[in-house]
Each structure stands twice: as C-alpha cells, then as structure tokens.
Motif scaffolding. Structure first.
Motif, PDB file in Angstrom:
ATOM      1  N   VAL A 228      -0.288  -9.585   4.658  1.00 15.54           N
ATOM      2  CA  VAL A 228      -0.595  -8.797   5.858  1.00 15.54           C
ATOM      3  C   VAL A 228      -1.779  -9.428   6.597  1.00 15.54           C
ATOM      4  N   ALA A 229      -2.814  -9.797   5.828  1.00 15.41           N
ATOM      5  CA  ALA A 229      -4.000 -10.401   6.446  1.00 15.41           C
ATOM      6  C   ALA A 229      -3.617 -11.691   7.170  1.00 15.41           C
ATOM      7  N   ALA A 230      -2.861 -12.554   6.488  1.00 11.05           N
ATOM      8  CA  ALA A 230      -2.465 -13.838   7.092  1.00 11.05           C
ATOM      9  C   ALA A 230      -1.557 -13.605   8.297  1.00 11.05           C
ATOM     10  N   GLY A 231      -0.586 -12.688   8.150  1.00  8.69           N
ATOM     11  CA  GLY A 231       0.361 -12.426   9.232  1.00  8.69           C
ATOM     12  C   GLY A 231      -0.313 -11.838  10.459  1.00  8.69           C
ATOM     13  N   SER A 232      -1.364 -11.054  10.227  1.00  4.95           N
ATOM     14  CA  SER A 232      -2.024 -10.356  11.333  1.00  4.95           C
ATOM     15  C   SER A 232      -3.250 -11.099  11.850  1.00  4.95           C
ATOM     16  N   GLY A 233      -3.660 -12.164  11.152  1.00  2.00           N
ATOM     17  CA  GLY A 233      -4.847 -12.914  11.576  1.00  2.00           C
ATOM     18  C   GLY A 233      -6.131 -12.119  11.419  1.00  2.00           C
ATOM     19  N   VAL A 234      -6.231 -11.369  10.315  1.00  2.00           N
ATOM     20  CA  VAL A 234      -7.419 -10.537  10.066  1.00  2.00           C
ATOM     21  C   VAL A 234      -7.822 -10.685   8.599  1.00  2.00           C
ATOM     22  N   GLY A 235      -8.945 -10.030   8.230  1.00  2.00           N
ATOM     23  CA  GLY A 235      -9.336  -9.922   6.835  1.00  2.00           C
ATOM     24  C   GLY A 235      -9.116  -8.485   6.385  1.00  2.00           C
ATOM     25  N   ILE A 236      -9.091  -8.270   5.066  1.00  2.67           N
ATOM     26  CA  ILE A 236      -8.949  -6.907   4.543  1.00  2.67           C
ATOM     27  C   ILE A 236      -9.978  -6.726   3.439  1.00  2.67           C
ATOM     28  N   ALA A 237     -10.742  -5.632   3.508  1.00  6.53           N
ATOM     29  CA  ALA A 237     -11.742  -5.310   2.480  1.00  6.53           C
ATOM     30  C   ALA A 237     -11.268  -4.084   1.717  1.00  6.53           C
ATOM     31  N   ILE A 238     -11.101  -4.235   0.404  1.00  5.97           N
ATOM     32  CA  ILE A 238     -10.617  -3.151  -0.445  1.00  5.97           C
ATOM     33  C   ILE A 238     -11.758  -2.671  -1.338  1.00  5.97           C
ATOM     34  N   GLU A 239     -11.949  -1.339  -1.405  1.00  3.95           N
ATOM     35  CA  GLU A 239     -12.969  -0.774  -2.286  1.00  3.95           C
ATOM     36  C   GLU A 239     -12.333  -0.486  -3.644  1.00  3.95           C
ATOM     37  N   ALA A 240     -12.776  -1.234  -4.659  1.00  6.34           N
ATOM     38  CA  ALA A 240     -12.158  -1.152  -5.995  1.00  6.34           C
ATOM     39  C   ALA A 240     -12.126   0.288  -6.515  1.00  6.34           C
ATOM     40  N   ALA A 241     -13.200   1.023  -6.275  1.00  5.79           N
ATOM     41  CA  ALA A 241     -13.310   2.376  -6.835  1.00  5.79           C
ATOM     42  C   ALA A 241     -12.281   3.344  -6.246  1.00  5.79           C
ATOM     43  N   ARG A 242     -11.716   2.974  -5.100  1.00  3.13           N
ATOM     44  CA  ARG A 242     -10.755   3.880  -4.457  1.00  3.13           C
ATOM     45  C   ARG A 242      -9.311   3.678  -4.923  1.00  3.13           C
ATOM     46  N   ALA A 294      -0.915   9.400   0.541  1.00  5.15           N
ATOM     47  CA  ALA A 294      -1.435   8.048   0.423  1.00  5.15           C
ATOM     48  C   ALA A 294      -2.941   8.120   0.227  1.00  5.15           C
ATOM     49  N   THR A 295      -3.480   7.118  -0.420  1.00  2.20           N
ATOM     50  CA  THR A 295      -4.914   7.045  -0.673  1.00  2.20           C
ATOM     51  C   THR A 295      -5.518   5.968   0.218  1.00  2.20           C
ATOM     52  N   ARG A 296      -6.644   6.298   0.850  1.00  5.86           N
ATOM     53  CA  ARG A 296      -7.322   5.272   1.652  1.00  5.86           C
ATOM     54  C   ARG A 296      -8.065   4.334   0.706  1.00  5.86           C
ATOM     55  N   ILE A 297      -7.803   3.041   0.816  1.00  7.47           N
ATOM     56  CA  ILE A 297      -8.387   2.091  -0.128  1.00  7.47           C
ATOM     57  C   ILE A 297      -9.267   1.045   0.538  1.00  7.47           C
ATOM     58  N   GLY A 298      -9.297   1.003   1.868  1.00  5.66           N
ATOM     59  CA  GLY A 298     -10.146  -0.011   2.495  1.00  5.66           C
ATOM     60  C   GLY A 298      -9.973  -0.073   3.999  1.00  5.66           C
ATOM     61  N   ARG A 299     -10.416  -1.197   4.572  1.00  5.30           N
ATOM     62  CA  ARG A 299     -10.419  -1.398   6.028  1.00  5.30           C
ATOM     63  C   ARG A 299      -9.985  -2.804   6.388  1.00  5.30           C
ATOM     64  N   GLY A 311     -19.036  -0.944  -5.661  1.00  6.84           N
ATOM     65  CA  GLY A 311     -19.749   0.148  -5.004  1.00  6.84           C
ATOM     66  C   GLY A 311     -20.884  -0.300  -4.098  1.00  6.84           C
ATOM     67  N   GLU A 312     -21.437  -1.489  -4.368  1.00  4.90           N
ATOM     68  CA  GLU A 312     -22.537  -2.010  -3.531  1.00  4.90           C
ATOM     69  C   GLU A 312     -22.020  -2.891  -2.391  1.00  4.90           C
ATOM     70  N   GLY A 313     -20.701  -3.024  -2.312  1.00  3.36           N
ATOM     71  CA  GLY A 313     -20.138  -3.882  -1.265  1.00  3.36           C
ATOM     72  C   GLY A 313     -20.114  -5.355  -1.637  1.00  3.36           C
ATOM     73  N   CYS A 314     -20.331  -5.658  -2.937  1.00  2.00           N
ATOM     74  CA  CYS A 314     -20.271  -7.057  -3.377  1.00  2.00           C
ATOM     75  C   CYS A 314     -18.850  -7.412  -3.815  1.00  2.00           C
ATOM     76  N   ALA A 315     -18.448  -8.663  -3.556  1.00  2.00           N
ATOM     77  CA  ALA A 315     -17.087  -9.103  -3.896  1.00  2.00           C
ATOM     78  C   ALA A 315     -16.911  -9.192  -5.411  1.00  2.00           C
ATOM     79  N   ILE A 316     -15.752  -8.706  -5.895  1.00  2.00           N
ATOM     80  CA  ILE A 316     -15.393  -8.796  -7.307  1.00  2.00           C
ATOM     81  C   ILE A 316     -14.345  -9.894  -7.434  1.00  2.00           C
ATOM     82  N   ALA A 317     -14.536 -10.788  -8.410  1.00  2.00           N
ATOM     83  CA  ALA A 317     -13.533 -11.847  -8.639  1.00  2.00           C
ATOM     84  C   ALA A 317     -12.634 -11.439  -9.801  1.00  2.00           C
ATOM     85  N   LEU A 318     -11.321 -11.581  -9.594  1.00  2.00           N
ATOM     86  CA  LEU A 318     -10.380 -11.300 -10.681  1.00  2.00           C
ATOM     87  C   LEU A 318      -9.830 -12.628 -11.190  1.00  2.00           C
TER      88      LEU A 318
END
Ligand code: ADP
Ligand code: MG
Length: 327
Positions: A228-242, A294-299, A311-318
C-alpha cells in the motif's frame, strides 16, 4: 475413479445455481451474464501442499481455504463474489478426498452465493488453484494506490492466530512443545484461524466510499502494508501496542513473540485499510451495520515504507518482515 466421475462429483456438490450462469460445468467454457452497470473483479490464488498448508490438513478445510483466500482478494477490492473456477491437481483419484474437499468448498461458496462454473482436473503433486469473479460499481473498487498522508490505518479482526497455529505444529521450534501443553480448545481456536479463514467480504463492501486504500493480510501485516505504501507513494507508521490480538494469542505468547506473529506472521486474511479522518465515523457506522469492526493501528505519513513504533515512537526492528516465496 475416472476423471469425469470426479468432475461430476464436484459439480453435484458445488455448482450452486445462479440465474446469471447460462452455461456451467460441462461445456468447453462457462457462459455467464454480467449485471448491467458493474465492473468485473477477477483474482486467482494457488495453494501448494507443504507450502501453503501443512501436511495433514483435512481435505474439507483445504476446500474451504482454497476458496477463502480468493474471496479475501475480492473482499480487499470491495467486490461482491459471484463465480469461481477450480483447477485441481491430485496425486490420485481419491473419491473420499474429493468428496471432503468439495464439501468444504461448497460450505463457504454457499455462504457467499458463489457458483462453481468450471475448472480443470489433472494428475500430479497436490495443488489447488481457484479463480474468482465478482462485481464492483464502476470506479468503486478499493485499491492499493489511494492512501493519502494523514489517513488513519485500520485492520479488521485480530492478527497472528494463523501464524501461531503454524508455530504449534513446527517440530523444530523449541517453543512448540510448550505450546502443545496449552489447553486443547485454545490450540483449536488458533488452528481454526489457519484452516478456515473468514474472508471479510461484507466488510470490504462496507468500506467502499470510505477507504482510500485496502489490502488483505496474507503475507504479514507489515509486508502487505508495504504494498500500500509503495503503491500510494507514502509511508505508514504502525503503533505496535495497538495491534489487535485474540484471547488465545494473549494467553499463549509473551509480548515479543506476539508482536512478531501479529506484524509479520501472515495467513490472517483480515483487511488492512486507510481512511481519511472525514470518513472514519461513516466507515465505523457501516462496518458495525454488517456486524464487523476494525481497530485503528496507525497513520499514513509522508515518506516511504512501513515503520513499526513502540510507545515512545521509536522504530522496532523485527527479524522477519513477512513471507516471500522467493526470498
Ligand atoms: P476440456 O477438455 O474441454 O477442457 P475438461 O474435460 O477439462 O474439458 O472439463 C469438462 C468440464 O468440466 C468443463 O466444463 C470444465 O470447466 C469442468 N471441470 C473440469 N474440472 C473441473 C473442476 N476441478 N472443477 C470444476 N469444473 C471442472
Ligand atoms: Mg480442460
């Protein structure tokens, strides 16, 4: 059992009658009537033994899942399913297997009013390809390329259960033995999510006119939102806790394991989608009307790629971002 006897058996079980099917199974091609003023949505997906389903998967569940993963693609486009084709490759003409397979396929097909109108039957290593056709109002399909910066990101249902069920089966996984000690009904609930995904067709339909972009989660949330991000030319930020988790997932896994399953596990067949702020209330109302939520998970943010934030807005690496057949 002969090829034509198998085809007859499949037709008897699955060829639900629809007024728009002029010629179904039995001729060289099916003939169907398109409803006036609609566009056709078409999708196909293959399940290969040992790759897309574990050995020992029941034939009945396989019949269900082969159709379910395809209906999920139509759901993600906001389409209403109508017709299906089934290409079956079987190691041998096992009547019991085909009966069970067709039974599972027919069960889900009936729930969505889908008529099986044709297919192909060949001998070889077990593989199932289903092609589905559905309708959308002109220009109304939900696509991957419409997300805009500022849109809210949502997901239906819960994530990670199917991947958790696979972990329970993995004999090389040190955790599997411990998981096996879990109560049988908890494990069964996870297994059900793996074997019998519920395509979110009603939700997909309800999202038309509200969602700016939509995708079904088959390879893992982060990987699929990446499209979706690539197709739309945007970034997506997901909050893990949500990220939404089922009670079974919450009982069996600690927070770290759970996050990996939810964000990268795959096989969820939930819908992940973006909605501009102005449409959020309407979307929630219409989803509730069809018995979904549906659950809101990000922006959606400026930039590119998908980031998972703590929770602090820092990126998590998987360790593993998602499923890739050729990786
Ligand atoms: P042909 O040789 O003309 O391609 P087939 O012998 O492959 O025809 O198939 C005969 C009919 O049975 C066709 O209508 C085809 O669509 C249908 N059919 C074959 N296999 C399947 C299947 N697995 N599921 C549903 N319909 C099938
Ligand atoms: Mg043929």
């Amino acid at each position: 059992m002969a090829e034509f006897a198998l085809i007859d058996l499949i037709r008897d079980r699955c060829a639900l009658s629809r007024a728009d099917v002029r010629v179904g199974i039995g001729d060289d091609a099916a003939i169907v009537a398109m409803p006036a003023g609609h566009e056709l949505a078409i999708a196909t997906d293959t399940l290969v033994a040992g790759v897309h389903f574990p050995p020992g998967t029941r034939a009945r569940d396989l019949g269900w899942k082969a159709l379910a993963v395809n209906l999920s693609d139509l759901a993600a486009m906001g389409a209403t399913p109508a017709w299906a084709l089934l290409a079956l490759t079987l190691p041998d003409a096992d009547r019991g297997f085909v009966e069970e397979f067709a039974g599972g396929f027919a069960e889900l097909a009936a729930l969505h009013g889908v008529a099986l109108v044709g297919g192909d039957t060949t001998r070889g290593p077990l593989a199932v390809t289903v092609t589905v056709h559905g309708f959308v109002p002109p220009g109304g399909a939900l696509r991957r390329d419409g997300a805009g910066v500022g849109d809210q990101v949502f997901v239906t249902g819960t994530l990670g259960d199917a991947a958790a069920a696979l972990r329970c089966l993995d004999r090389r996984d040190a955790r599997a033995a411990a998981l096996f000690e879990a109560p049988a009904d908890t494990r069964e609930r996870l297994r059900e999510r793996l074997d019998r995904p519920q395509p979110r067709v009603a939700a997909g339909n309800a999202l038309r006119g509200f969602a700016s972009a939509c995708i079904d989660v088959s390879d893992g949330l982060l990987a699929d939102l990446g499209h979706v991000a690539a197709g739309s030319g945007v970034g997506i930020a997901i909050e893990a806790a949500r990220l939404p988790a089922s009670p079974a997932l919450l009982t069996l896994f600690d927070a770290g394991e759970r996050l990996a399953l939810q964000a990268a596990g795959g096989d969820d067949y939930e819908l992940a989608f973006c909605v501009p702020d102005v449409h959020v209330a309407g979307m929630q109302r219409d989803l509730a009307r069809v018995g979904g939520g549906a659950t809101r998970i990000g922006r959606v943010v400026a930039g590119e790629g998908v980031r998972l934030l703590d929770g602090e807005g820092c990126a998590i690496a998987l360790a593993h971002a998602g499923w890739d057949h050729f990786a």
